[in-house]
Design an enzyme around this catalytic site. Structure first.
Site, PDB file in Angstrom:
ATOM      1  N   ASP A 204       1.711  -6.563  -4.452  1.00  0.00           N
ATOM      2  CA  ASP A 204       1.020  -6.736  -3.365  1.00  0.00           C
ATOM      3  C   ASP A 204       1.184  -7.883  -2.612  1.00  0.00           C
ATOM      4  O   ASP A 204       1.704  -8.963  -3.219  1.00  0.00           O
ATOM      5  CB  ASP A 204      -0.812  -7.108  -3.693  1.00  0.00           C
ATOM      6  N   SER A 205       1.456  -7.574  -1.106  1.00  0.00           N
ATOM      7  CA  SER A 205       2.199  -9.018  -0.590  1.00  0.00           C
ATOM      8  C   SER A 205       1.393 -10.364  -0.682  1.00  0.00           C
ATOM      9  O   SER A 205       1.889 -11.191  -0.161  1.00  0.00           O
ATOM     10  CB  SER A 205       2.612  -8.224   1.012  1.00  0.00           C
ATOM     11  N   SER A 206       0.219  -9.991  -0.794  1.00  0.00           N
ATOM     12  CA  SER A 206      -0.687 -11.216  -1.243  1.00  0.00           C
ATOM     13  C   SER A 206      -0.140 -12.037  -2.177  1.00  0.00           C
ATOM     14  O   SER A 206      -0.506 -13.423  -2.227  1.00  0.00           O
ATOM     15  CB  SER A 206      -2.170 -11.042  -1.457  1.00  0.00           C
TER      16      SER A 206
ATOM     17  N   ASP B  89       0.039  -7.257   4.539  1.00  0.00           N
ATOM     18  CA  ASP B  89      -0.678  -8.380   4.916  1.00  0.00           C
ATOM     19  C   ASP B  89       0.033  -9.645   5.012  1.00  0.00           C
ATOM     20  O   ASP B  89      -0.388 -10.611   5.790  1.00  0.00           O
ATOM     21  CB  ASP B  89      -1.477  -8.764   3.455  1.00  0.00           C
TER      22      ASP B  89
ATOM     23  N   THR C 257      -0.752 -23.367  18.945  1.00  0.00           N
ATOM     24  CA  THR C 257      -2.180 -22.965  19.438  1.00  0.00           C
ATOM     25  C   THR C 257      -2.653 -21.696  18.518  1.00  0.00           C
ATOM     26  O   THR C 257      -1.854 -20.865  17.907  1.00  0.00           O
ATOM     27  CB  THR C 257      -2.023 -22.351  20.892  1.00  0.00           C
ATOM     28  N   GLN C 258      -4.120 -22.015  18.299  1.00  0.00           N
ATOM     29  CA  GLN C 258      -4.852 -20.847  17.738  1.00  0.00           C
ATOM     30  C   GLN C 258      -5.094 -19.687  18.378  1.00  0.00           C
ATOM     31  O   GLN C 258      -5.493 -18.795  17.988  1.00  0.00           O
ATOM     32  CB  GLN C 258      -6.253 -21.489  17.162  1.00  0.00           C
ATOM     33  N   CYS C 259      -4.871 -19.894  19.897  1.00  0.00           N
ATOM     34  CA  CYS C 259      -4.782 -18.804  20.649  1.00  0.00           C
ATOM     35  C   CYS C 259      -3.675 -17.637  20.161  1.00  0.00           C
ATOM     36  O   CYS C 259      -2.758 -17.939  19.730  1.00  0.00           O
ATOM     37  CB  CYS C 259      -4.646 -18.775  22.283  1.00  0.00           C
TER      38      CYS C 259
ATOM     39  N   THR D  16       0.782  -1.392   0.040  1.00  0.00           N
ATOM     40  CA  THR D  16      -0.047   0.088   0.136  1.00  0.00           C
ATOM     41  C   THR D  16       0.806   1.254  -0.077  1.00  0.00           C
ATOM     42  O   THR D  16       0.583   2.256  -0.708  1.00  0.00           O
ATOM     43  CB  THR D  16      -0.975  -0.011   1.281  1.00  0.00           C
TER      44      THR D  16
END
Ligand code: ASP
Length: 374
Positions: free
Chosen positions: A57-59, A90, A309-311, A13
């Site tokens: 774009d970093s995607s 991103d 972990t997803q936390c 961006t």
């Protein structure tokens, strides 16, 4: 001597403008980007800039782009005191993590930054991010860069890159480092907390180097005893660049109700080498026999599995709950408090540079670049 900084524009961006027809943001000419920041000329350092021929774009970043970026830095490593990378936010945490593993024994900073609003926008966050990132990269003591690791600077905070996650698509404060404090905070002063910086082994290296320089003053006897040790320490500390990564990996995020068919299909992808398994809480997963069987069978086929972990914060602690005891027993690797971004890139790196599960596990569960808490 002013520090020499290499500024590399990869896209994102920060250097985008609105396409008048589609209204979508797209990358534009880097030279024009620099015209928007005449302040850069006032900084106490010599800045050289280069740009990707086709900024992205970093995607669109992939493993080849990471290597391309690493190669650019590696080829110019001796010519600059620090590197600042302009990159879309991103996937910045992934690229930053990947580069942190590719470069062992860094003695200079590689600082990523970008922005949420384009540099030409009246309310842009790009200027502060860019100017302070460069200032941080130029910080030195007696000619030695203070920061010797890969970082992300965003919205007044400098983070260790392999500890970061992008947490907000709208706020200027787009990043967080849930399990490690910011290395520096920019306020009226630039406050770098030196006790948090990655210095692993650097002090021994610096002392050995000093010893090498002093050698002529020593007696022959003393020299002989010390020379081998000192030379070893200095040699071991050379910067190592290892850019090859294994791409055949996957992130499998568990969710309540995930089916046997889905798990089995993912685990049996042809050529798969590693799985980053995003589990619940402190590393817990369904204890149903079908799940454990698939995991065990997958490990048995030589596919490495790392439990993260997803936390957002906290660590995996296999064995704490009954729902993780079996995972530990079957040989799953603990990601401890690593982020998914760092786990994925560390896995890609270690799959290339280790040969056995036992070596992989030893290195994965240790802190190689400060990416997890041991
Ligand atoms: N989509 C953009 C990118 O990651 C967002 C940004 O630059 O922050 O390239």
């Amino acid at each position: 001597m002013k520090p020499k900084i290499l500024l590399i524009y990869t896209g994102g961006t920060i250097g985008m403008i609105k396409n008048p027809i589609t209204k979508a943001l797209q990358a534009f000419d880097f030279e024009k980007l620099l015209l928007h920041i005449p302040e850069l000329h006032q900084l106490e350092c010599d800045i050289t800039s280069i740009s990707y021929e086709h900024p992205i774009d970093s995607s669109n970043m992939n493993v080849s782009h990471w290597k391309e970026l690493g190669d650019i830095i590696h080829a110019r490593y001796d010519d600059y005191n620090g590197f600042v990378i302009l990159h879309g936010s991103d996937t910045m945490a992934y690229t930053g993590s990947a580069l942190s593993f590719m470069f062992e024994h860094l003695t200079k900073p590689i600082i990523f930054t970008g922005s949420q609003l384009p540099i030409g926008d009246l309310r842009t966050d790009a200027k502060e991010n860019l100017i302070t990132a460069i200032q941080l990269a130029a910080q030195h003591e007696a000619g030695v860069p203070i920061i010797k690791e890969v970082c992300i600077y965003f919205e007044y905070q400098l983070y260790r890159a392999n500890r970061t996650v992008k947490v907000n698509a709208d706020h200027f404060e787009a990043f967080a480092s849930p399990n490690y404090p910011p290395l520096a905070v920019s306020g009226v002063h630039l406050n770098i907390d030196k006790s948090l910086l990655w210095q692993h082994g650097y002090d021994e290296f610096a002392a050995a180097q000093e010893e090498q320089n002093k050698r002529p003053h020593h007696s022959a006897e003393r020299q002989n005893a010390q020379v081998a040790n000192v030379n070893d320490t200095v040699d071991q500390w050379r910067m190592n660049y290892r850019p090859e990564l294994v791409k055949e990996v996957v992130v499998l995020k568990l969710f309540p109700g995930i089916t046997r068919e889905i798990v089995a299909a993912i685990c049996s992808i042809g050529g798969l080498r590693g799985i980053v398994l995003e589990t619940f809480g402190s590393g817990n997963a369904p204890s149903e026999p079908w799940f454990i069987d698939i995991m065990q069978e997958t490990l048995g086929r030589g596919v490495y599995i790392v439990n993260v972990t997803q936390c957002r914060g906290g660590a995996v602690d296999m064995g704490k709950y009954e729902t993780s005891v079996k995972l530990k027993e079957i040989g799953m690797v603990s990601g401890k408090d690593i982020t998914t971004e760092a786990a994925l890139t560390k896995m890609m790196y270690l799959l290339k540079y280790t040969n056995t599960l036992s070596d992989f596990k030893t290195y994965f569960e240790d802190s190689l670049r400060g990416e997890l808490t041991v």
